[in-house]
Design a protein around this motif. Structure first.
Motif, PDB file in Angstrom:
ATOM      1  N   THR A  12      56.286-147.175  11.821  1.00  0.00           N
ATOM      2  CA  THR A  12      55.918-145.778  12.033  1.00  0.00           C
ATOM      3  C   THR A  12      55.824-145.023  10.714  1.00  0.00           C
ATOM      4  O   THR A  12      54.855-144.297  10.456  1.00  0.00           O
ATOM      5  CB  THR A  12      56.945-145.100  12.953  1.00  0.00           C
ATOM      6  OG1 THR A  12      57.004-145.810  14.195  1.00  0.00           O
ATOM      7  CG2 THR A  12      56.569-143.652  13.217  1.00  0.00           C
TER       8      THR A  12
ATOM      9  N   LYS B  32      52.834-145.597   8.414  1.00  0.00           N
ATOM     10  CA  LYS B  32      51.616-144.901   8.847  1.00  0.00           C
ATOM     11  C   LYS B  32      51.599-143.438   8.406  1.00  0.00           C
ATOM     12  O   LYS B  32      50.589-142.756   8.570  1.00  0.00           O
ATOM     13  CB  LYS B  32      51.490-144.966  10.367  1.00  0.00           C
ATOM     14  CG  LYS B  32      51.237-146.363  10.906  1.00  0.00           C
ATOM     15  CD  LYS B  32      51.112-146.359  12.418  1.00  0.00           C
ATOM     16  CE  LYS B  32      50.811-147.763  12.943  1.00  0.00           C
ATOM     17  NZ  LYS B  32      50.688-147.792  14.420  1.00  0.00           N
ATOM     18  N   MET B  33      52.700-142.970   7.852  1.00  0.00           N
ATOM     19  CA  MET B  33      52.802-141.565   7.450  1.00  0.00           C
ATOM     20  C   MET B  33      52.503-141.363   5.971  1.00  0.00           C
ATOM     21  O   MET B  33      52.776-140.287   5.420  1.00  0.00           O
ATOM     22  CB  MET B  33      54.201-141.035   7.777  1.00  0.00           C
ATOM     23  CG  MET B  33      54.495-140.939   9.263  1.00  0.00           C
ATOM     24  SD  MET B  33      53.372-139.806  10.120  1.00  0.00           S
ATOM     25  CE  MET B  33      53.882-138.228   9.411  1.00  0.00           C
TER      26      MET B  33
ATOM     27  N   VAL C  90      55.787-136.763  12.597  1.00  0.00           N
ATOM     28  CA  VAL C  90      55.650-138.184  12.940  1.00  0.00           C
ATOM     29  C   VAL C  90      55.063-138.340  14.335  1.00  0.00           C
ATOM     30  O   VAL C  90      54.152-139.134  14.562  1.00  0.00           O
ATOM     31  CB  VAL C  90      57.018-138.897  12.828  1.00  0.00           C
ATOM     32  CG1 VAL C  90      56.943-140.293  13.427  1.00  0.00           C
ATOM     33  CG2 VAL C  90      57.464-138.975  11.372  1.00  0.00           C
TER      34      VAL C  90
ATOM     35  N   HIS D  75      51.235-137.348  14.396  1.00  0.00           N
ATOM     36  CA  HIS D  75      50.250-138.202  13.728  1.00  0.00           C
ATOM     37  C   HIS D  75      50.295-139.659  14.181  1.00  0.00           C
ATOM     38  O   HIS D  75      49.326-140.386  13.997  1.00  0.00           O
ATOM     39  CB  HIS D  75      50.433-138.131  12.211  1.00  0.00           C
ATOM     40  CG  HIS D  75      50.071-136.807  11.626  1.00  0.00           C
ATOM     41  ND1 HIS D  75      48.770-136.377  11.482  1.00  0.00           N
ATOM     42  CD2 HIS D  75      50.860-135.795  11.162  1.00  0.00           C
ATOM     43  CE1 HIS D  75      48.759-135.167  10.936  1.00  0.00           C
ATOM     44  NE2 HIS D  75      50.006-134.794  10.740  1.00  0.00           N
ATOM     45  N   THR D  76      51.397-140.110  14.737  1.00  0.00           N
ATOM     46  CA  THR D  76      51.485-141.511  15.163  1.00  0.00           C
ATOM     47  C   THR D  76      51.584-141.656  16.673  1.00  0.00           C
ATOM     48  O   THR D  76      51.391-142.758  17.201  1.00  0.00           O
ATOM     49  CB  THR D  76      52.701-142.210  14.528  1.00  0.00           C
ATOM     50  OG1 THR D  76      53.909-141.684  15.087  1.00  0.00           O
ATOM     51  CG2 THR D  76      52.693-142.037  13.015  1.00  0.00           C
TER      52      THR D  76
ATOM     53  N   ARG E  20      54.309-141.513  18.220  1.00  0.00           N
ATOM     54  CA  ARG E  20      55.578-142.185  18.495  1.00  0.00           C
ATOM     55  C   ARG E  20      56.758-141.247  18.311  1.00  0.00           C
ATOM     56  O   ARG E  20      56.747-140.380  17.431  1.00  0.00           O
ATOM     57  CB  ARG E  20      55.757-143.385  17.562  1.00  0.00           C
ATOM     58  CG  ARG E  20      54.742-144.494  17.780  1.00  0.00           C
ATOM     59  CD  ARG E  20      55.040-145.654  16.846  1.00  0.00           C
ATOM     60  NE  ARG E  20      54.168-146.788  17.099  1.00  0.00           N
ATOM     61  CZ  ARG E  20      54.265-147.951  16.464  1.00  0.00           C
ATOM     62  NH1 ARG E  20      55.220-148.128  15.555  1.00  0.00           N
ATOM     63  NH2 ARG E  20      53.435-148.939  16.741  1.00  0.00           N
TER      64      ARG E  20
END
Length: 661
Positions: A50, A53-54, A65, A68-69, A71
């Motif tokens: 996770t 991906k940031m 988080v 944008h993901t 999750r």
């Protein structure tokens, strides 16, 4: 080291005379290396996956988080801090920045993760190799060449490919890395010549398109090879194999590649980063010092002064400007297209819009070219540069094409970043173009423009990687560069008013929506208004195997399909149409009648056109009906007709259709 070992390595073939008193790289080893097959990837923990991906975002915020993901990551700040202490992320700051280990972990999570890890390490190692080293003693005094850098850097500037004979004729004569720009310009200019395909890879040099060969072909060759093939395999392929680390970074084209070696699409970011800064030539007083540097990247204590950052060479002076952008006209642009790229066909209205947008720029020069793939958007930017400078080849950085990748998440992909391992600032092509524009502005004023094209700019989220530039363009405020004392770089840079930024975008499921923030700052021009018929007639006239009736038949079906799909808003581009003509011509020449003209057209409509067809809604009913009538007139298997009928059925039942359903 034994005396026998010393004798072996002290007599390399690199330090040679080309037969006319000029230096050339030697042929070296005749054997070529490969490393086998790479497989495997990292399956990261949910927390690491996770946060990786940031990159470029705020990975310390639970809300960001999730946004944008998608999750839930409880206590994101705590996890981020843990990974910071392990060197995965840079400590502190407002955004998540990956350290060297973090970049390795991110590479490792991709499907070819192991291969990318090795590729990145290999690229960095290859940049350190220099002919003048105490082990091989492979260059005379005054030769400071990094040959693998030169080969990969040349390929990166020449559409990511290099011909073995281009290496032989231009690169293998170089005595210094800073001669690369001239060699690349010569190759680029030669490639534009219509006779280049008949010249390259052959011994004749009557046209003088490139320099004489560093290594010539022997008069005879084994029974299974030509003299040219023997020259290629024995003296050039080993160099290219080593520069490509066994075809990991540079792939041979094979029998259909025409002698070109190509940087693989999924390694271009790695190669581009590796060659972004020319390597620094070093003098080594002993063999162990060289081995420590080349094999381990370690400088022997006491020799640190050798790796001090030196100012990069200034950009080459711009070519003579034929006319200022303020004087650019439709007539001048059309003349440049007719002279240098006659296959590029656009309406006068579209070209006039581009010219007006250029002239209307007030220092915030940003044009977005929207259209289907293959309509020549990037070629149009090149045509504009040619019109301004009045030359077939406009060298970097004055015309810079930047290929955008889907994993771009922050401005460092354009503006660079400091690499603490190599202790220098990584300078991407975009930053080099900005610096060149700034330098040209100070020396020549705004009459010397720099054109930069972000190719397929919406493969990534544009506002993520371009936001700093957009803000600087709008406000005039400087952009901060974290150079950490790297020589030759300013700590801040304003947007140069003589830099003209273009972006090309395709609209499909693989691309990102562009935000209003970006669109508000750009002139957005739709390039779908292409004229396929004149180009189609020219390509068919150049065909070798088709007779007049077969050319007419091919034109009838291709133009008919294009017109119907254009009315539905999904035309295909020049690239597809030209590929269809070439396929039909080669099918006639090679199939011995096994493929009729209609069969060949039918196959291409399936392979090049219908595979991308999809849509929904009643407005598609008539285009599909008309298309089925057109394709129903083809003789033979009628696979394209059957595919359209199936899509019609899907539209009736589901209200939508797609070729791949």
């Amino acid at each position: 080291m034994t005396r026998e070992d010393e004798t072996e390595i002290a007599s390399p073939e690199h330090q040679q005379d080309a037969g006319n008193g000029t230096f050339r790289w030697g042929a070296g080893d005749r054997d070529s290396v490969n490393f086998g097959e790479f497989s495997g990837k990292l399956t990261p923990t949910a927390q690491l996956e996770t946060l990786l991906k940031m990159e470029g975002l705020n990975g310390r915020s639970d809300e960001e988080v999730k946004k944008h993901t998608g999750r839930e990551l409880s206590r994101a700040r705590r996890w981020h801090k843990i990974f910071e202490r392990m060197g995965v992320f840079y400590p502190g700051g407002e955004v998540t920045r990956l350290g060297r280990l973090g970049r390795m972990l991110k590479d490792a999570t991709e499907p070819n993760g192991l291969e990318r890890l090795i590729a990145r390490e290999a690229a960095n190692l290859l940049m350190r190799y220099q002919l003048d080293n105490p082990v091989e003693r492979a260059a005379p005094q005054g030769v400071d060449v990094h040959p693998y850098y030169l080969i990969l850097a040349a390929a990166s500037r020449l559409d990511w490919k290099i011909h073995w004979d281009e290496v032989n004729r231009e690169l293998m004569h170089l005595r210094s890395d800073d001669q690369l720009d001239v060699a690349v310009a010569r190759i680029a200019a030669a490639r534009v010549d219509p006779n280049y395909g008949a010249f390259i890879g052959r011994s004749s040099n009557e046209a003088g398109l490139l320099s004489a060969r560093a290594h010539g072909a022997e008069a005879t060759a084994p029974d299974n090879k030509t003299p040219e093939g023997q020259l290629r395999d024995q003296k050039l392929t080993p160099w290219l194999k080593r520069a490509g680390f066994g075809e990991m970074l540079l792939e041979a084209g094979g029998t259909g590649g025409g002698g070109y070696w190509t940087v693989p699409q999924d390694k271009r970011d790695i190669v581009g980063a590796a060659v972004s800064v020319p390597p620094v030539y070093k003098h080594f007083s002993s063999v162990p010092d060289w081995i420590a540097w080349f094999c381990e990247g370690v400088i022997t204590p006491g020799d640190e002064k050798q790796v001090e950052n030196v100012p990069p060479p200034p950009p080459p002076p711009p070519p003579a400007v034929k006319l200022e952008i303020s004087n650019l006209s439709l007539a001048v642009l059309k003349e440049a297209i007719a002279t240098y790229d006659p296959d590029l066909e656009y309406s006068d209205a579209l070209l006039a819009s581009v010219v007006a947008a250029l002239r209307a720029g007030d220092g915030r020069n940003f044009i977005v070219l929207r259209g289907v793939s293959g309509t020549g958007k990037t070629r149009l930017v090149t045509a504009i540069a040619r019109a301004i400078y009045g030359a077939a080849v406009v060298p970097q950085p004055y015309l810079t094409i930047v290929e955008v990748r889907p994993d771009w998440t922050d401005g460092s992909y354009l503006l660079g970043h400091y690499d603490p391992i190599s202790q220098h600032y990584v300078r991407p092509k975009f930053l080099n173009a900005m610096l060149a524009a700034d330098s040209a502005l100070a020396t020549f004023g705004p009459v010397a423009p720099v054109l930069v094209c972000l190719d397929e700019m919406n493969l990534a989220r544009v506002e993520f990687y371009l936001s700093d530039c957009l803000s600087a363009m709008e406000s005039g405020s400087p952009m901060e560069l974290e150079t950490r004392g790297d020589s030759g770089l300013p700590t801040a840079l304003r947007w140069p008013p003589n830099l003209y930024l273009f972006g090309t975008i395709n609209i499909d499921e693989s691309t990102m929506r562009i935000s209003d923030k970006v669109l508000d700052r750009a002139q957005v021009i739709d390039t779908s208004d292409i004229m396929i018929q004149p180009a189609l007639e020219r390509w068919l006239a150049e065909s070798n195997a088709l007779d007049i009736a077969e050319r007419q038949r091919t034109a009838e079906i291709i133009s008919g399909a294009w017109n119907l799909l254009n009315m539905a808003g999904m035309p295909f581009g020049f690239r597809v149409a030209k590929a269809i003509v070439r396929f039909v011509d080669e099918a006639k020449a090679s199939s011995g009648g096994a493929l009729s003209i209609d069969d060949a057209i039918d196959a291409q409509l399936i392979q090049k056109v219908l595979v991308k067809l999809r849509g929904e809604g009643e407005h598609w009913r008539k285009p599909l009906d008309d298309l089925s009538k057109l394709l129903g007139g083809l003789s033979g298997a009628q696979r394209s007709y059957q595919a359209v009928k199936r899509m019609q059925g899907d539209l009736d039942r589901l209200g939508s259709f797609e070729f791949w359903n």
